[in-house]
Enzyme design. Structure first.
Site, mmCIF file in Angstrom:
data_model
loop_
_atom_site.group_PDB
_atom_site.id
_atom_site.type_symbol
_atom_site.label_atom_id
_atom_site.label_comp_id
_atom_site.label_asym_id
_atom_site.label_seq_id
_atom_site.Cartn_x
_atom_site.Cartn_y
_atom_site.Cartn_z
ATOM 1 N N PHE A 295 -17.332 -59.972 30.159
ATOM 2 C CA PHE A 295 -18.374 -59.189 30.818
ATOM 3 C C PHE A 295 -18.844 -60.013 32.014
ATOM 4 O O PHE A 295 -19.564 -61.005 31.849
ATOM 5 C CB PHE A 295 -19.513 -58.975 29.815
ATOM 6 C CG PHE A 295 -20.635 -58.091 30.266
ATOM 7 C CD1 PHE A 295 -20.584 -56.726 30.073
ATOM 8 C CD2 PHE A 295 -21.770 -58.638 30.845
ATOM 9 C CE1 PHE A 295 -21.647 -55.912 30.445
ATOM 10 C CE2 PHE A 295 -22.841 -57.833 31.228
ATOM 11 C CZ PHE A 295 -22.768 -56.465 31.030
ATOM 12 N N ALA A 296 -18.403 -59.644 33.205
ATOM 13 C CA ALA A 296 -18.638 -60.470 34.394
ATOM 14 C C ALA A 296 -19.705 -59.851 35.285
ATOM 15 O O ALA A 296 -19.403 -59.117 36.237
ATOM 16 C CB ALA A 296 -17.335 -60.674 35.167
ATOM 17 N N GLY B 269 -28.631 -64.047 38.236
ATOM 18 C CA GLY B 269 -28.562 -63.924 36.794
ATOM 19 C C GLY B 269 -29.439 -62.782 36.320
ATOM 20 O O GLY B 269 -28.974 -61.661 36.124
ATOM 21 N N TRP C 209 -20.840 -68.254 34.208
ATOM 22 C CA TRP C 209 -21.201 -68.144 32.788
ATOM 23 C C TRP C 209 -20.438 -67.015 32.092
ATOM 24 O O TRP C 209 -21.004 -66.273 31.288
ATOM 25 C CB TRP C 209 -22.707 -67.924 32.594
ATOM 26 C CG TRP C 209 -23.604 -68.734 33.458
ATOM 27 C CD1 TRP C 209 -24.518 -68.286 34.359
ATOM 28 C CD2 TRP C 209 -23.684 -70.174 33.507
ATOM 29 N NE1 TRP C 209 -25.158 -69.336 34.975
ATOM 30 C CE2 TRP C 209 -24.664 -70.502 34.472
ATOM 31 C CE3 TRP C 209 -23.028 -71.208 32.835
ATOM 32 C CZ2 TRP C 209 -24.996 -71.819 34.766
ATOM 33 C CZ3 TRP C 209 -23.360 -72.516 33.139
ATOM 34 C CH2 TRP C 209 -24.337 -72.818 34.085
ATOM 35 N N GLY D 49 -25.704 -54.845 23.934
ATOM 36 C CA GLY D 49 -25.393 -56.255 23.746
ATOM 37 C C GLY D 49 -26.526 -57.018 23.098
ATOM 38 O O GLY D 49 -26.295 -57.994 22.365
ATOM 39 N N ARG D 50 -27.751 -56.585 23.350
ATOM 40 C CA ARG D 50 -28.904 -57.278 22.763
ATOM 41 C C ARG D 50 -28.973 -57.084 21.255
ATOM 42 O O ARG D 50 -29.461 -57.949 20.532
ATOM 43 C CB ARG D 50 -30.187 -56.817 23.456
ATOM 44 C CG ARG D 50 -30.290 -57.416 24.847
ATOM 45 C CD ARG D 50 -31.261 -56.734 25.777
ATOM 46 N NE ARG D 50 -31.132 -57.355 27.106
ATOM 47 C CZ ARG D 50 -31.572 -56.830 28.236
ATOM 48 N NH1 ARG D 50 -32.172 -55.645 28.213
ATOM 49 N NH2 ARG D 50 -31.406 -57.458 29.384
ATOM 50 N N ARG E 223 -31.012 -83.021 -2.742
ATOM 51 C CA ARG E 223 -31.658 -84.263 -2.291
ATOM 52 C C ARG E 223 -32.846 -84.595 -3.189
ATOM 53 O O ARG E 223 -33.725 -83.761 -3.408
ATOM 54 C CB ARG E 223 -32.131 -84.091 -0.844
ATOM 55 C CG ARG E 223 -32.897 -85.270 -0.279
ATOM 56 C CD ARG E 223 -31.972 -86.413 0.107
ATOM 57 N NE ARG E 223 -32.663 -87.370 0.955
ATOM 58 C CZ ARG E 223 -33.325 -88.439 0.503
ATOM 59 N NH1 ARG E 223 -33.380 -88.686 -0.798
ATOM 60 N NH2 ARG E 223 -33.917 -89.252 1.358
ATOM 61 N N GLN F 188 -44.161 -78.868 -2.424
ATOM 62 C CA GLN F 188 -44.749 -77.684 -1.802
ATOM 63 C C GLN F 188 -44.399 -77.560 -0.323
ATOM 64 O O GLN F 188 -44.107 -76.451 0.162
ATOM 65 C CB GLN F 188 -46.269 -77.706 -1.972
ATOM 66 C CG GLN F 188 -46.950 -76.427 -1.501
ATOM 67 C CD GLN F 188 -48.451 -76.471 -1.694
ATOM 68 O OE1 GLN F 188 -49.132 -77.187 -0.977
ATOM 69 N NE2 GLN F 188 -48.954 -75.731 -2.671
ATOM 70 N N GLU G 227 -27.670 -62.674 27.582
ATOM 71 C CA GLU G 227 -27.939 -61.233 27.358
ATOM 72 C C GLU G 227 -29.388 -60.881 27.710
ATOM 73 O O GLU G 227 -29.976 -59.960 27.127
ATOM 74 C CB GLU G 227 -27.642 -60.843 25.900
ATOM 75 C CG GLU G 227 -26.221 -61.078 25.466
ATOM 76 C CD GLU G 227 -25.241 -60.078 26.007
ATOM 77 O OE1 GLU G 227 -25.671 -59.076 26.603
ATOM 78 O OE2 GLU G 227 -24.030 -60.302 25.844
#
Length: 381
Positions: free
Chosen positions: A123-124, A131, A156, A241-242, A267, A278, A362
């Site tokens: 997806f460009a 941006g 990106w 997309g979100r 642990r 707690q 996104e």
């Protein structure tokens, strides 16, 4: 309101969960450390129908709906966020081409994405200086006979070095957002130059590159939708997309919570498991509440989209809350692991690194708040 999963949704979730546990999770640490792009994994995801969950079977999809897609994304993301982001982008690209493409484009490109022939999609939209503001885009597309000629650069771009099909935005007129158009570009096209692989903090087995177009010619029929409608297509794609990134955030947070529960049970301190104290229990209670809230927001947005109802506000709400929740939960997971949370021996350090970008891509958290505020004001005017 029925919160029970359908038979199809359960099948998709269980299929994704089984594949995630058996194939994705065992290799996640190695892929992350060595920055290996898992090509074979994506082909297997395609065989399972998970590269086109919400697409018709005619085009190679699972035709299972948006809620099923969210469920599948959560399962893959819980195993490896890097794998899930490429899956998310591929589904997004395939849906966009299906929604706005011609029959010929659907037959050629959607099937390549859902079948794994294209490996993944890209997806460009973003550029080095454009941006959150796509109206500042400089990449151009000029009509020349029966071709479009693209020039410019993108930044990106997820899976850009491996994608067989890319959805690319370019300026076809100087008219701001109304001057943007959308195109389908195949990987390997002459004039398409792949930039360097970015050395990222997280999602390290997800390929992220810049793209350069130098007199890159594509067929005129590769225009997606109408000329000048690119901004609309981008917004439609990002809304869906979100939901994908909200689902990813939920999956990563769930993995961090599960790891924390297991670690605190094992642990021991002061002669008892630290899970008996707690403070850790309250921390994990808060983590669980926040995760459950994010999941419900995500499912609501997915259900609205699946029902064909407006979901822009709900998608932004889900993405905003889930991404910020994931960062909080992963931070607490590292804290609960103490010094072991800061080393490679335990997976929570990877979850922490992978979660960080979720409030950025996104659409940043700040952009989500802008969208939510805008849509909220519409309710009362």
């Amino acid at each position: 309101m029925n919160l029970e999963l359908t038979e199809t949704q359960t099948l998709i979730r269980d299929t994704a969960r089984k594949f995630a546990k058996e194939k994705v999770a065992p290799q996640a640490r190695k892929l992350d450390r060595e920055e290996i792009f898992p090509t074979a994994t994506f082909k297997e995801l395609a065989e399972l129908g998970l590269m086109g969950v919400n697409l018709p079977t005619r085009y190679g999809g699972a035709e299972a709906g948006v809620v099923a897609y969210a469920l599948a994304m959560m399962e893959i993301a819980a195993a490896d966020a890097s794998t899930s982001v490429a899956m998310s982008v591929t589904n997004m690209c395939a849906e966009l081409i299906y929604m706005f493409g011609t029959d010929a484009q659907r037959e050629k490109f959607v099937t390549k994405l859902t079948s794994g022939e294209a490996v993944v999609g890209s997806f460009a939209l973003s550029e080095p200086h454009a941006g959150s503001d796509p109206g500042a885009m400089n990449t151009s597309a000029v009509r020349k006979g029966d071709t479009w000629v693209l020039n410019g650069s993108k930044q990106w771009i997820t899976s850009g070095a491996h994608a067989g099909v890319m959805v690319v935005w370019a300026r076809t007129s100087p008219a701001g957002n109304k001057g943007l158009s959308c195109f389908i570009v195949e990987g390997g096209t002459k004039g398409l130059i792949i930039g360097k692989h970015e050395d990222k903090m997280g999602l390290r087995s997800s390929n992220t590159v810049g793209l350069t177009f130098e007199d890159c010619e594509i067929p005129a029929e590769n225009l997606l939708g109408k000329e000048g409608e690119g901004f609309k297509l981008a917004m439609v794609a990002l809304d869906g997309g979100r939901i994908g990134i909200a689902s990813q955030a939920c999956g990563v947070a769930r993995a961090a919570l599960e790891a924390s529960v297991q670690y605190t049970k094992d642990r021991k301190a002061f002669n008892q498991p630290i899970s008996e104290f707690q403070a850790p229990r309250f921390m994990m209670a808060d983590m669980k509440v926040q995760l459950a809230a994010a999941e419900l927001l995500t499912f609501r947005a997915a259900a609205l989209k699946e029902a064909g109802k407006p979901f822009t506000r709900e998608a932004s709400m889900a993405k905003l809350y889930a991404s910020e929740m994931s960062n909080r939960v992963c931070d607490k997971a590292v804290q609960l692991h103490g010094g072991y949370g800061y080393i490679d021996e335990f997976p929570v350090e990877r979850y922490f690194r992978d979660a960080r970008v979720q409030t950025i891509y996104e659409g940043t958290s700040e952009v989500q708040r802008m969208v939510i505020a805008r849509e909220t004001f519409k309710l009362f005017t």
